[in-house]
Design an enzyme around this catalytic site. Structure first.
Site, short mmCIF file in Angstrom:
data_model
loop_
_atom_site.label_atom_id
_atom_site.label_comp_id
_atom_site.label_asym_id
_atom_site.label_seq_id
_atom_site.Cartn_x
_atom_site.Cartn_y
_atom_site.Cartn_z
N LYS A 13 10.58 24.56 47.58
CA LYS A 13 10.04 25.59 46.69
C LYS A 13 9.64 25.01 45.33
O LYS A 13 8.57 25.29 44.83
CB LYS A 13 11.08 26.70 46.45
CG LYS A 13 11.55 27.41 47.70
CD LYS A 13 12.49 28.57 47.36
CE LYS A 13 13.80 28.16 46.72
NZ LYS A 13 14.73 27.41 47.58
N ARG A 88 17.62 36.09 45.10
CA ARG A 88 18.38 35.38 46.12
C ARG A 88 19.37 36.29 46.83
O ARG A 88 20.08 35.83 47.73
CB ARG A 88 19.18 34.28 45.44
CG ARG A 88 18.80 32.87 45.81
CD ARG A 88 19.65 31.99 44.93
NE ARG A 88 19.78 30.65 45.37
CZ ARG A 88 19.00 29.64 44.97
NH1 ARG A 88 17.97 29.87 44.21
NH2 ARG A 88 19.26 28.43 45.37
N ARG A 127 18.22 13.44 47.80
CA ARG A 127 17.49 13.69 46.56
C ARG A 127 18.16 13.01 45.36
O ARG A 127 19.37 13.05 45.21
CB ARG A 127 17.41 15.20 46.30
CG ARG A 127 16.73 15.55 44.98
CD ARG A 127 16.25 16.95 44.95
NE ARG A 127 17.34 17.92 44.97
CZ ARG A 127 17.13 19.24 45.04
NH1 ARG A 127 15.92 19.72 45.12
NH2 ARG A 127 18.16 20.06 45.07
N ARG A 160 22.42 15.13 41.89
CA ARG A 160 22.98 16.39 41.40
C ARG A 160 24.32 16.63 42.09
O ARG A 160 24.45 16.39 43.29
CB ARG A 160 22.04 17.56 41.76
CG ARG A 160 21.04 17.88 40.68
CD ARG A 160 19.94 18.78 41.17
NE ARG A 160 20.38 20.00 41.84
CZ ARG A 160 19.55 20.96 42.26
NH1 ARG A 160 18.25 20.82 42.08
NH2 ARG A 160 20.00 22.04 42.87
N ARG A 171 25.85 25.43 50.45
CA ARG A 171 24.67 26.13 49.91
C ARG A 171 23.85 26.73 51.05
O ARG A 171 23.29 27.82 50.92
CB ARG A 171 23.79 25.16 49.12
CG ARG A 171 24.31 24.90 47.72
CD ARG A 171 23.75 23.63 47.15
NE ARG A 171 22.33 23.70 46.84
CZ ARG A 171 21.56 22.63 46.67
NH1 ARG A 171 22.04 21.42 46.81
NH2 ARG A 171 20.29 22.78 46.39
P1 ADP Z 1 18.34 25.14 45.62
O1 ADP Z 1 17.27 26.15 45.88
O2 ADP Z 1 17.90 23.76 45.95
O3 ADP Z 1 19.69 25.52 46.15
P2 ADP Z 1 18.28 25.80 42.80
O4 ADP Z 1 17.95 24.76 41.81
O5 ADP Z 1 17.30 26.87 43.07
O6 ADP Z 1 18.66 25.00 44.10
O7 ADP Z 1 19.67 26.50 42.40
C1 ADP Z 1 20.80 25.76 42.06
C2 ADP Z 1 21.99 26.69 41.84
O8 ADP Z 1 21.72 27.59 40.76
C3 ADP Z 1 22.36 27.59 43.01
O9 ADP Z 1 23.17 26.93 43.95
C4 ADP Z 1 23.11 28.72 42.28
O10 ADP Z 1 24.42 28.33 41.93
C5 ADP Z 1 22.31 28.87 41.02
N1 ADP Z 1 21.23 29.86 41.17
C6 ADP Z 1 19.89 29.62 41.08
N2 ADP Z 1 19.18 30.76 41.27
C7 ADP Z 1 20.09 31.74 41.49
C8 ADP Z 1 19.99 33.14 41.76
N3 ADP Z 1 18.80 33.76 41.85
N4 ADP Z 1 21.15 33.82 41.94
C9 ADP Z 1 22.35 33.22 41.84
N5 ADP Z 1 22.50 31.91 41.61
C10 ADP Z 1 21.40 31.16 41.42
#
Ligand code: ADP
Ligand code: ZN
Length: 218
Positions: A13, A88, A127, A160, A171
């Site tokens: 994404k 999400r 990554r 990370r 996740r």
């Molecule tokens: P990825 O999509 O690769 O899991 P992101 O960078 O989008 O990683 O998100 C990293 C972390 O940030 C998530 O694991 C969560 O803890 C938090 N996070 C991001 N967006 C949201 C959201 N919309 N709701 C709740 N937590 C979020």
């Protein structure tokens, strides 16, 4: 252009959103980037979010929703936006509907990036990110030619905390339990386009597929 990108962690994404942002005048809003920036700067929001990020759990809905209420009202969103990582959960999606209604805005499309689970695990656990400029590498697919240093700026390239394999697995579990229901949610309310997001064997770039799916072009 107002688009939501849906997809599991590691579906690509962020990469796709960055490509769209280079080509079109839109704000790329990544909730993950916003949280990481706040954690790095030790802001009150960062202190609240940190434990959730490090363990791969979702930040609680009320915190995320309050943050996005403010973000979507920023002037740069008037030109359009790509939501990367939000919503999400179903409550977040319902809150977004309300915010958009208040701002009198409509979505142009919801795009789901489809990738199989093993590819995702390799993408994420491989990554590496530059601490200085944010450039992204991958040990398996696209290593930095300078090893632990960034090709572009010489900064330190690191993993990370939430890209460690065991955190990646949790996740993914969170994705299937809490985010996958949005596929039905948007399938009923909006046109949802499904894009095969595995790189290998593709004839068109993912960006071209997305342009076709939501009916945009330069
Ligand atoms: P990825 O999509 O690769 O899991 P992101 O960078 O989008 O990683 O998100 C990293 C972390 O940030 C998530 O694991 C969560 O803890 C938090 N996070 C991001 N967006 C949201 C959201 N919309 N709701 C709740 N937590 C979020
Ligand atoms: Zn760098």
């Amino acid at each position: 252009m107002r688009i939501i990108l849906l997809g599991s962690p590691g579906a690509g994404k962020g990469t796709l959103a960055a490509e769209i942002e280079r080509k079109y005048p839109v704000a790329h809003i990544s909730t993950g980037d916003i949280f990481r920036e706040n954690v790095k700067n030790n802001t009150p929001l960062g202190l609240e979010a940190r434990a959730f990020l490090d363990s791969g759990r979702l930040v609680p809905d009320d915190i995320v929703i309050a943050m996005m209420e403010d973000r979507l009202r920023e002037p740069d969103c008037e030109k359009g936006f790509i939501l990367d990582g939000f919503p999400r959960t179903v409550p977040q999606a319902e809150a977004l509907e309300k915010i958009l209604e208040e701002l009198d805005l409509k979505l142009d499309g919801v795009v789901l990036l489809d990738v199989d689970e093993e590819t995702v695990v390799r993408r994420l656990s491989g990554r590496r990110v530059c601490r200085n400029c944010g450039a992204i590498y991958n040990l398996f697919f696209r290593p930095s030619s300078k090893g632990d240093l960034c090709e572009k700026c010489g900064g330190e390239v690191y993993q990370r905390e939430d890209d460690r394999e065991e955190v990646v697995r949790s996740r993914l579990k969170v994705f299937y339990e809490q985010t996958a229901p949005l596929i039905d949610f948007y399938g009923e309310k909006h046109t949802l386009s499904r894009l095969a997001a595995d790189r290998s064997g593709r004839h068109h770039s993912l960006l071209e597929d997305l342009e076709r799916a939501v009916g945009i072009s330069e």
